[in-house]
Enzyme design. Structure first.
Site, PDB file in Angstrom:
ATOM      1  N   HIS A  23      64.551  -8.322   3.048  1.00 36.08           N
ATOM      2  CA  HIS A  23      63.912  -8.390   4.371  1.00 36.08           C
ATOM      3  C   HIS A  23      63.446  -7.024   4.856  1.00 36.08           C
ATOM      4  O   HIS A  23      63.571  -6.696   6.032  1.00 36.08           O
ATOM      5  CB  HIS A  23      64.872  -9.009   5.397  1.00 36.08           C
ATOM      6  CG  HIS A  23      65.069 -10.478   5.200  1.00 36.08           C
ATOM      7  ND1 HIS A  23      64.170 -11.410   5.627  1.00 36.08           N
ATOM      8  CD2 HIS A  23      66.056 -11.167   4.584  1.00 36.08           C
ATOM      9  CE1 HIS A  23      64.598 -12.625   5.298  1.00 36.08           C
ATOM     10  NE2 HIS A  23      65.736 -12.507   4.658  1.00 36.08           N
ATOM     11  N   ASP A  48      71.314 -10.643   3.796  1.00 40.33           N
ATOM     12  CA  ASP A  48      71.024 -12.028   3.381  1.00 40.33           C
ATOM     13  C   ASP A  48      69.820 -12.098   2.455  1.00 40.33           C
ATOM     14  O   ASP A  48      68.980 -11.198   2.419  1.00 40.33           O
ATOM     15  CB  ASP A  48      70.764 -12.895   4.617  1.00 40.33           C
ATOM     16  CG  ASP A  48      69.602 -12.370   5.437  1.00 40.33           C
ATOM     17  OD1 ASP A  48      69.484 -11.135   5.570  1.00 40.33           O
ATOM     18  OD2 ASP A  48      68.808 -13.175   5.932  1.00 40.33           O
ATOM     19  N   GLU A  49      69.743 -13.180   1.726  1.00 35.46           N
ATOM     20  CA  GLU A  49      68.569 -13.577   0.954  1.00 35.46           C
ATOM     21  C   GLU A  49      67.956 -12.453   0.124  1.00 35.46           C
ATOM     22  O   GLU A  49      66.767 -12.162   0.239  1.00 35.46           O
ATOM     23  CB  GLU A  49      67.487 -14.137   1.896  1.00 35.46           C
ATOM     24  CG  GLU A  49      67.956 -15.363   2.659  1.00 35.46           C
ATOM     25  CD  GLU A  49      66.859 -15.961   3.536  1.00 35.46           C
ATOM     26  OE1 GLU A  49      66.669 -17.167   3.464  1.00 35.46           O
ATOM     27  OE2 GLU A  49      66.213 -15.199   4.294  1.00 35.46           O
ATOM     28  N   VAL A  50      68.766 -11.823  -0.714  1.00 35.91           N
ATOM     29  CA  VAL A  50      68.218 -10.771  -1.582  1.00 35.91           C
ATOM     30  C   VAL A  50      67.654 -11.436  -2.838  1.00 35.91           C
ATOM     31  O   VAL A  50      68.353 -12.150  -3.551  1.00 35.91           O
ATOM     32  CB  VAL A  50      69.304  -9.754  -1.964  1.00 35.91           C
ATOM     33  CG1 VAL A  50      68.696  -8.624  -2.780  1.00 35.91           C
ATOM     34  CG2 VAL A  50      69.976  -9.218  -0.718  1.00 35.91           C
ATOM     35  N   GLU A  82      76.220 -14.215   2.757  1.00 34.83           N
ATOM     36  CA  GLU A  82      75.985 -13.985   1.325  1.00 34.83           C
ATOM     37  C   GLU A  82      76.758 -12.798   0.788  1.00 34.83           C
ATOM     38  O   GLU A  82      77.164 -12.775  -0.372  1.00 34.83           O
ATOM     39  CB  GLU A  82      74.500 -13.728   1.047  1.00 34.83           C
ATOM     40  CG  GLU A  82      73.644 -14.955   1.093  1.00 34.83           C
ATOM     41  CD  GLU A  82      72.850 -15.006   2.361  1.00 34.83           C
ATOM     42  OE1 GLU A  82      73.458 -14.791   3.437  1.00 34.83           O
ATOM     43  OE2 GLU A  82      71.641 -15.253   2.275  1.00 34.83           O
TER      44      GLU A  82
END
Lengths: 528, 528
Positions: free
Chosen positions: B262, B322-324, B375
């Site tokens: 992000h 998050d969301e890597v 995460e």
């Protein structure tokens, strides 16, 4: 004179069409997309202190034309949003004049179902010429002109030739002021935004079950007892006049809906005896159902009410509703059942509903009004020839219904795909764009009977707090479908950046239009 | 809030004592309603016996005895034994260095409204709280006890309230990266948070799409990474204003600087920070997450978070995580080499752990606590025992399992999964938000105690200033009551009744909180 004028236009049209493909990008700032145009690539600055609107010498309308005079004032501010008198001095700029010419002087009239909205716009160095048959066409042209001006720190224009006209004559938005009361200010603001997207009908779903905010001069009890509040949550006669006159100046028709026999709970509060008393076993239960179709007094009341409504609302159309009638209360009532026997309806309550609606349609026909009804009335009606315009609203195969109505020779308005009160979950504006109203099997004549479409903003979950962002810019997607040529506007990916750009334009004009996706506008919304 | 108080006419004595004394209020009625309606049936707003209190206080006793309030004789004064005197900024609106925090929690306040035996015609109210933060909540509660008759005359009933929040962390996440949110909108929503006793503003200030935070140390981050370097940034003065405005309302501001994913917008102003992605053997020109193998990355992060820890006074900072997406890391040969050197094999979550651990070490030196998205925990990164794990993923079953796992590992946790308010649907989805309970998972009492609260998230893909406020309120109010009131406050009918009035109160205070269903407010929204 008129005939030769049309001839010239046709030639221009052909000329424009031939160069259309090359120039699509140059008018991308205009929403909905014009029918035909060609434009240059070089741009010229516009100076607010040397910018004029004027009337052409041959124009049937001249200074003093209320519609155009007020439009000139409005569009000056829209074209020069930063202009403050006396601050800017660009004396080096040459003057620029927008010359407007009208064939017919209808300056003091109201737009109606036959009003032409066609116009020609040509912009050359130093001047623009806008020609239209009516002032309503000129209004659409002024809107287009204002969108053509680049707002890139300073105002610029490009030379251009354009012929524009709507694909459908009826392009409406329904607002529901019964589930929630909408302050007059919210309605006026919506009318402004409607004009920016070239909508031309405000369908005012003014009363319904929850409240009756219309203050009737014949039956004042309807609002004093049926509104949420008898003083603060009503539309007085002067409020209604204000809405109509505001709409007129924007070229928008105001079409009231007084929905009956269902959706009338609030009517009963101020008009005892109007609604059907429901029975529980052999005794009245104390609750009420639809309008009582068995009593002569019902029709006397309706005749007086619609006589008033017909004179208050100048439009030649009136919406009579007729949707979602629940028969259970009628069934429970012994008097209604006796009436059914007398009329020979057996136990078919759709016949009773048809009987009622026919009476109401006759009342309004006698008042020289064209009536619109929701599709339910068409579906149940045996003698469909008494109907005129049917509005299709149910989900499912709505084009099947459009086809049925058109086959019956009645005019159709399509609303099913444009229920914008549903907020999501996908925020999918494209859903409202990829609607093909004429994609049904039928003759050319039948397709012509589809007079347009309507965006519906029902009010269960909508009031002044969230109306604007829920309506805009999604309604604009429907606006392009209803105005523009379908072949040129069938691609969602091409439309997306244009709609984003238009959405920022709406923000700049103070319309609270929500974002389509991530990104930004140069001038963000500054309210809360 | 303060405007309402100005027009009230009661002598309100504030007493801030070190310990809350319950002894003078021993006659509460502990009679919360336990009926739970499971189906989302049509709710009817009837006056609640708790009036319009929202969120519902822990203990309330309302009586029928009412007092009229007039602005001319209404005063708010400090009690003689209060430790906060006239110089207390929070109560007097001046400046001071007290901050809301975990160490000074707003645990309790108590209120007592009754007639003064000494002057029967002069009613007074006593508000006692251990800290000013409790007093602020008490003032809000007081303002909610005041009601208006049809002519605008204000009254308050004799009332006894003892109140404290069920959870210490009651937050709202706003996303100012997908769309820039003008300061005015943020402030208006802080004001509304205070009306709902929300005490944490989680500022998701930067993300892939834009970097509006103007960093003193790295000004090029916003210069290059914001939507616009001047009109779409938060200057140090803006940030300070937000923090102070929040502080005066007892709201903590926790900034989130989400890494290593992000971060697209970071890369524009900080070359070499992001990982160059490869296409075959060549760099593709695109960039992935923060580059975890360069020392310069950690030098940058040290300096950057040093600034952040100084700018944001709260004891916590949110580090994201998050969301890597590993595909870019996988494509990069330098990263592969580094993985080999470190013995990570092909397990890229180990690389993520490597980065996060170094980042956590950096942030630890700034003496801040930190929150991370789930995460980071899920990927097995070694965390400090006081790390706060923010749960946001999955369905009900999954998030409840996650809460159980996190707490069984001894970490404190925050829940957001059921409260993603950017997800919208037709109807009354607030009921679903209301029914979710963060302690509903399989675990011991000790585990349940590790749940410190929750946050409603309003992600910004489809939200900006045009629609943020009506989308957030009153839906976030449902979350606010879940996090403040006792666990057994679950009567959805009573909630509907109180929330309907609470929503009208927000509207009356100028906040466009959208309607729950067909209804009206005495004062409709005017800010159109």
């Amino acid at each position: 004179m008129v005939r030769s004028g049309r001839y010239t236009r046709l030639n221009v049209y052909l000329l424009i069409l031939s160069v259309l493909q090359l120039n699509l990008h140059t008018v991308e700032g205009v929403w909905p997309l014009p029918q035909a145009f060609t434009s240059s690539t070089e741009r010229y600055p516009l100076n607010p202190q040397a910018f004029y609107f004027g009337y052409g010498r041959q124009s049937a309308a001249q200074q003093g034309c209320s519609v155009l005079d007020s439009a000139f004032r409005r569009y000056f501010s829209l074209i020069f949003p930063d202009y403050t008198d006396g601050r800017l001095h660009f004396s080096q700029y040459k003057p620029f004049t927008v010359e407007v010419s009208i064939d017919h002087d209808d300056c003091e009239g109201y737009p109606n179902e036959d009003s032409s909205e066609r116009y020609n716009l040509s912009v050359s160095a130093g001047q623009a010429s806008l020609k239209a048959e009516t002032v309503w066409g000129a209004l659409r042209g002024l809107e287009t002109f204002s969108q053509l001006v680049y707002q890139n720190d300073f105002a610029y224009y490009r030379t251009l030739l354009m012929l524009n006209f709507p694909r459908f004559q009826f392009r409406g938005i329904l607002l529901d002021t019964s589930r929630h009361y909408l302050p007059v200010q919210a309605i006026l603001k919506t009318l402004d935004a409607m004009a920016y997207s070239k909508f031309n009908v405000f369908h005012w779903h003014i009363v319904d079950d929850p409240s009756f905010p219309y203050q009737s001069s014949s039956f004042p009890d309807l609002s004093s007892k049926g509104a949420f509040h008898p003083m603060t949550h009503i539309y007085t006669q002067s409020d209604v006049r204000r809405v109509i006159s505001h709409a007129r100046l924007w070229g928008i028709r105001v079409l009231p809906e007084f929905d009956s026999p269902g959706h009338t709970t609030s009517w009963g509060k101020g008009q005892p005896g109007l609604l059907t008393p429901c029975y529980n076993g052999g005794t009245p239960s104390g609750t009420f159902g639809p309008v009582n179709p068995a009593l002569p007094s019902t029709y006397q009341f309706m005749a007086r009410l619609f006589k008033e409504v017909s004179s208050v609302f100048p439009d030649s159309y009136i919406h009579l509703g007729g949707d979602e009638v629940d028969f259970s209360c009628w069934k429970s009532n012994p008097d209604v059942r006796a009436f059914m026997q007398k009329m020979g309806f057996g136990s078919d309550f759709t016949k009773l509903e048809a009987f009622y609606m026919e009476n109401i349609v006759n009342i309004t026909s006698a008042l020289n009004k064209t009536s619109i009804v929701w599709q339910d009335v068409f579906d149940y009606h045996e003698r469909r020839s008494s109907l005129s315009v049917v509005e299709v609203w149910r989900e499912g195969c709505y084009l099947c219904e459009v086809r049925r109505v058109a086959k019956a020779g009645l005019r159709v308005i399509l609303a099913s795909p444009w229920y914008l009160d549903l907020p999501g979950p996908t925020h999918n504006w494209a859903r409202y764009y990829t609607v093909w109203p004429l994609a049904f099997k039928g003759t050319e004549e039948q397709k012509k009977l589809v007079i347009g479409g309507e965006v519906c903003m029902w009010g269960e979950y909508v009031d002044a707090t969230n109306l604007s962002p829920r309506l805009w810019p999604r309604a604009s997607a429907a606006a392009e479908r209803l105005w523009s040529d379908e072949k040129q506007t069938s691609n969602v990916d091409k439309a997306f950046p244009r709609l984003q750009d238009f959405r920022c334009k709406l923000l700049r004009r103070g319309i609270q239009a929500e974002p389509l996706y991530v990104g930004h506008c140069k001038h963000e919304y500054q309210g809360v | 809030m303060s405007t309402t108080l100005k027009f009230t006419a009661l002598l309100l004595a504030l007493s801030l004592c070190r310990g809350l004394r319950h002894d003078y209020i021993d006659n509460y009625i502990d009679n919360y309603i336990d009926e739970v309606t499971e189906e989302e049936a049509e709710l009817v707003a009837q006056p609640s016996k708790y009036g319009s209190l929202w969120p519902l206080p822990q203990k309330v006793q309302l009586s029928e005895v009412s007092f009229k309030l007039t602005s001319s004789s209404f005063r708010i004064v400090d009690a003689k034994d209060s430790t906060a005197g006239p110089s207390c900024s929070l109560l007097q609106d001046h400046n001071n260095n007290i901050l809301p925090s975990f160490n000074n929690p707003d645990v309790a306040h108590a209120m007592f409204v009754s007639t003064d035996e000494l002057s029967v015609n002069q009613p007074y109210a006593v508000l006692k709280a251990p800290k000013v933060w409790g007093a602020l909540h008490g003032l809000e509660t007081f303002s909610q006890l005041v009601y208006e008759d049809e002519y605008g005359a204000k009254s308050i009933n004799s009332t006894t309230i003892s109140d404290f929040p069920r959870f210490a962390h009651r937050g709202i996440l706003l996303d100012s990266s997908r769309h820039f949110l003008p300061i005015k909108v943020i402030l208006a929503n802080l004001e509304t948070m205070a009306m709902n006793k929300i005490n944490v503003f989680h500022w998701h200030i930067v993300d892939d799409q834009s970097f509006p935070y103007l960093s003193r140390t790295f000004p090029q981050l916003s210069q290059q990474g914001a939507y616009h370097p001047y009109t779409h940034v938060y200057t140090p003065a803006d940030v300070k204003m937000v923090i102070e405005f929040a502080r005066l309302r007892g709201i903590r501001v926790i900034p989130e600087f989400d890494t290593p994913g992000h971060t697209q917008s970071w890369g524009k102003g900080q070359p070499d920070l992001l990982t160059p992605c490869y296409s075959g053997s060549k760099p593709s020109g695109t960039f992935g997450p923060v580059n975890p193998i360069l020392n310069t990355t950690y030098d940058f992060m040290s300096q950057f978070f040093k600034e952040i820890s100084a700018v944001f006074p709260d004891a916590y900072v949110h580090l994201g995580g998050d969301e890597v997406d590993f595909t870019c890391w996988k494509s990069n040969p330098d990263i592969q080499k580094f993985m080999d050197q470190q013995g990570f094999g092909q397990d890229y979550s180990k690389l993520e752990s490597f980065y996060i651990q170094k980042l956590l070490d950096i942030v630890t030196t700034t003496e801040k606590g930190y929150t991370i998205w789930q995460e980071v925990f899920d990927n097995g990164v070694k965390l400090k025992p006081d790390t706060l794990i923010h749960v946001w993923k999955g369905n009900q079953q999954q998030y409840q399992n996650e809460m159980a796992n996190v707490t069984s590992s001894g970490y404190r946790t925050l829940l957001s999964t059921p409260w993603y308010l950017n997800r919208i649907s037709y109807g009354q989805d607030w009921q679903g938000h209301y029914k979710a309970d963060p302690q509903d998972f399989k675990g011991t009492e000790a585990q349940k105690k590790l749940v410190i609260g929750g946050e409603a998230c309003l992600w910004g893909e489809y939200v900006d200033a045009t629609n943020l406020t009506p989308r957030l309120w009153p839906r976030a109010s449902a979350v606010a009551e879940r996090l403040w009131s006792a666990k057994d406050v679950t009567d959805i009918n009573d909630a509907f009744s109180r929330l309907s009035v609470h929503r009208c109160r927000m509207v009356d205070r100028g906040i466009p909180a959208e309607p729950l269903f067909s209804s009206y407010c005495p004062h409709e929204y005017k800010g159109i």
